[in-house]
Design an enzyme around this catalytic site. Sequence first.
Site, PDB file in Angstrom:
ATOM      1  N   HIS A 189     -10.443  30.266  -4.523  1.00 31.81           N
ATOM      2  CA  HIS A 189     -10.856  30.488  -3.137  1.00 31.81           C
ATOM      3  C   HIS A 189     -10.104  31.605  -2.390  1.00 31.81           C
ATOM      4  O   HIS A 189     -10.691  32.578  -1.954  1.00 31.81           O
ATOM      5  CB  HIS A 189     -10.671  29.191  -2.330  1.00 31.81           C
ATOM      6  CG  HIS A 189     -11.335  28.005  -2.909  1.00 31.81           C
ATOM      7  ND1 HIS A 189     -12.689  27.747  -2.810  1.00 31.81           N
ATOM      8  CD2 HIS A 189     -10.816  26.953  -3.602  1.00 31.81           C
ATOM      9  CE1 HIS A 189     -12.973  26.591  -3.404  1.00 31.81           C
ATOM     10  NE2 HIS A 189     -11.873  26.098  -3.896  1.00 31.81           N
TER      11      HIS A 189
HETATM   12  O1  RIB Z   1     -11.475  24.736   0.407  1.00 34.50           O
HETATM   13  C1  RIB Z   1     -10.571  25.599  -0.245  1.00 34.50           C
HETATM   14  C2  RIB Z   1      -9.407  25.916   0.637  1.00 34.50           C
HETATM   15  O2  RIB Z   1      -8.681  24.732   0.907  1.00 34.50           O
HETATM   16  C3  RIB Z   1      -8.386  26.855  -0.034  1.00 34.50           C
HETATM   17  O3  RIB Z   1      -7.725  27.595   0.955  1.00 34.50           O
HETATM   18  C4  RIB Z   1      -7.428  25.916  -0.696  1.00 34.50           C
HETATM   19  O4  RIB Z   1      -6.119  26.496  -0.852  1.00 34.50           O
HETATM   20  C5  RIB Z   1      -7.378  24.806   0.320  1.00 34.50           C
HETATM   21  O5  RIB Z   1      -6.448  25.183   1.321  1.00 34.50           O
END
Ligand code: RIB
Length: 305
Positions: free
Chosen positions: A236
Site C-alpha cells: 500500500h
Molecule cells: O489499508 C492499508 C493501510 O493501513 C496502510 O497504510 C497500512 O500500513 C495500514 O496503515
Amino acid sequence: MASSVYLDMDPGHDDALALLVALALMPVRGLTTVAGNQTGDKTYLNARRILFLANQLHLPVAPGYNRPLFRNLVTAAHVHGQSGLDGYEFPEISPPDRSMDAMQFLEIAFAKEQEPVVWIATGPLTNVAAFLIGHPHLHQKISQIAFMGGSLSGGNITPYAEFNTYVDPDAAAYVVGCGIPITMVGLDVTHKALLAQKDLERFRCLKPPIGEMLYRLFTFFAGHEPNAGDRGMPIHDVLAIAAIANPGVFTWEKISLHIERCDEKRRGATEIKRPGSGYPEIKVAVDIDVSGFFEWFWQSLVYYQ
Ligand code: RIB
Ligand code: CA
C-alpha cells in the site's frame, strides 16, 4: 530544486518499505510517526529502527499522536504483529532524544522552509489534521498532501472502509476538506499492484542488513496481510511515494469525496459525491500501470545495492 518532503507514517511493514523508497528518491527532511498499525510508541521505535539500518538516523523523527482525534485507537496487530514490524529481529538502538513531539518539530521545520513542501502520509491522518488545525498560518507552506488511504471499491478493515480512514475518519475528513491540494491513493490501486511472493528473493540482492530485513519482514507480511494471496501482497504505502515520485504510472480523476463519520457501520468509508455538490474535490488514483510501477519500484531499490 525539488521540494522538501515530509513523511507521516505508522510503521508497519509497508510504511517501512515506503520509507526506504522515499529516502532513496526524495529530499526527505523529516519524519513524524502516528498510532495506527501499532501504538504510537511502537511506530516511533519502528521508524527509528528503519532509519538506523538505512544509516539515516540523523534524519529528524518525532513522535505524534497516540490515538485518533476523538476516538479510541484501533491497531492492526493482526497484520503487522505485536511489534508492528514482526518477522525480523532488530538490533538494539540508542534511546531517542524525544526533545520534540511531532507538532513542535513540524511547526519549526515548516516555518523555516523557504519553498512550500510536499507532505506524504501513510497512516491515519491524525497528526496531519491536528497540525493543520493548530497552525492555519502554516498551510501556505504546504504545496500538496498525498495520502495512502480510502477506497472507492470497498474496504479492508470493514466491507466499507480502508484502515487509515477507518481509524481516524474525523482527521481524514478534515484533511480532505482543508483547502490544500490533496492526492488520495487508495485500495483501488494498492490492491492491483501486488508484490509477488517469488519476488521476495530480489530483496536479498540488496546490501545487508536491508536486504535480509525486507525479505524476512515481507515473508511475515505475506502470511498476515488480509488481501495477500497467490497473486501476491499489497504494498500500500509505497504507492503514496509513487504518487509524488512517479505520478505517470497512475490514472487520476478529480473526485468530490465524502468521508463517513456518523454511521458506525460505514465509519471511514470514502464515497464519491456528485461534482459541485459542495463536497471537497481531490485528486484520486483510479488505476495503475502495474508493470510500470514495479519497474520503478525495483529501480528505486538499486540505491540499497
Ligand atoms: O489499508 C492499508 C493501510 O493501513 C496502510 O497504510 C497500512 O500500513 C495500514 O496503515
Ligand atoms: Ca501505513
